[in-house]
Design a protein around this motif. Structure first.
Motif, PDB file in Angstrom:
ATOM      1  N   ASP A   1      -4.063   6.110  -5.564  1.00 45.33           N
ATOM      2  CA  ASP A   1      -4.044   4.685  -5.030  1.00 45.33           C
ATOM      3  C   ASP A   1      -2.956   4.713  -4.480  1.00 45.33           C
ATOM      4  OD1 ASP A   1      -4.157   2.200  -3.753  1.00 45.33           O
ATOM      5  OD2 ASP A   1      -5.318   1.456  -5.585  1.00 45.33           O
TER       6      ASP A   1
ATOM      7  N   ARG B   1       0.884  -1.221  -0.095  1.00 41.43           N
ATOM      8  CA  ARG B   1       0.100   0.195   0.146  1.00 41.43           C
ATOM      9  C   ARG B   1       0.744   1.111  -0.170  1.00 41.43           C
ATOM     10  NH1 ARG B   1      -4.644   0.742  -0.719  1.00 41.43           N
ATOM     11  NH2 ARG B   1      -5.175   2.420   0.613  1.00 41.43           N
TER      12      ARG B   1
ATOM     13  N   ALA C   1      -0.985  10.333  -1.579  1.00 41.14           N
ATOM     14  CA  ALA C   1      -2.284  10.441  -1.883  1.00 41.14           C
ATOM     15  C   ALA C   1      -3.147  11.311  -1.357  1.00 41.14           C
ATOM     16  CB  ALA C   1      -3.049   9.068  -1.426  1.00 41.14           C
TER      17      ALA C   1
ATOM     18  N   HIS D   1      -0.372   2.065  -5.570  1.00 33.38           N
ATOM     19  CA  HIS D   1       0.405   2.365  -6.750  1.00 33.38           C
ATOM     20  C   HIS D   1       1.570   3.305  -6.630  1.00 33.38           C
ATOM     21  CE1 HIS D   1      -3.713   1.635  -9.081  1.00 33.38           C
ATOM     22  NE2 HIS D   1      -3.194   0.556  -8.666  1.00 33.38           N
TER      23      HIS D   1
END
Length: 136
Positions: free
Chosen positions: A85, A64, A73, A88
């Motif tokens: 996200d 994560r 994020a 990513h």
């Protein structure tokens, strides 16, 4: 240290490559070396890390993105309305590594790459090795 405390005589005593390699009387204007004082928040965070653990963080390769993925994020959402996200987000310890990955996925060999100049020499060297001609 305040910004007013920066002067050529004091800066020229520094032992980093930028100042140690500059001839007397030359003001080296590198693009990546910072001569300004570190902010108190950054100084506190560095001292805390030095005083606790300098090892690799346990969250470095979390799926994560770890705390940096979450912080990224939140910043993207708050500043640009983009809901990134955290899964990513990938962490890199070197800007050239990150640029190589981005260029690998976003361009093909032979594609020119726009580049602001002046630029740190390793950036143009990396583009040459990847076969992406720089376009300053």
């Amino acid at each position: 240290m305040t910004l007013d405390a920066l002067d050529l005589a004091t800066l020229s005593l520094r032992d980093g490559e930028k100042w140690a390699s500059a001839p007397d009387g030359v003001l080296p204007a590198w693009v990546a070396d910072m001569d300004f004082p570190i902010s108190p928040a950054v100084r506190r965070a560095l001292v805390e890390r030095i005083d606790t653990d300098l090892g690799y963080p346990a969250w470095y390769d979390e799926s994560r993105g770890g705390p940096l993925g979450e912080a990224f994020a939140e910043r993207m959402l708050g500043r640009f309305g983009f809901a990134a996200d955290p899964a990513h987000v990938r962490l890199f310890t070197d800007i050239n590594q990150a640029m190589q990955v981005a260029l690998h996925f976003g361009t093909s060999p032979g594609d020119p790459v726009a580049l602001h100049a002046p630029v740190c020499p390793p950036f143009t060297e990396m583009l040459a090795k990847l076969g992406r001609p720089p376009r300053p």
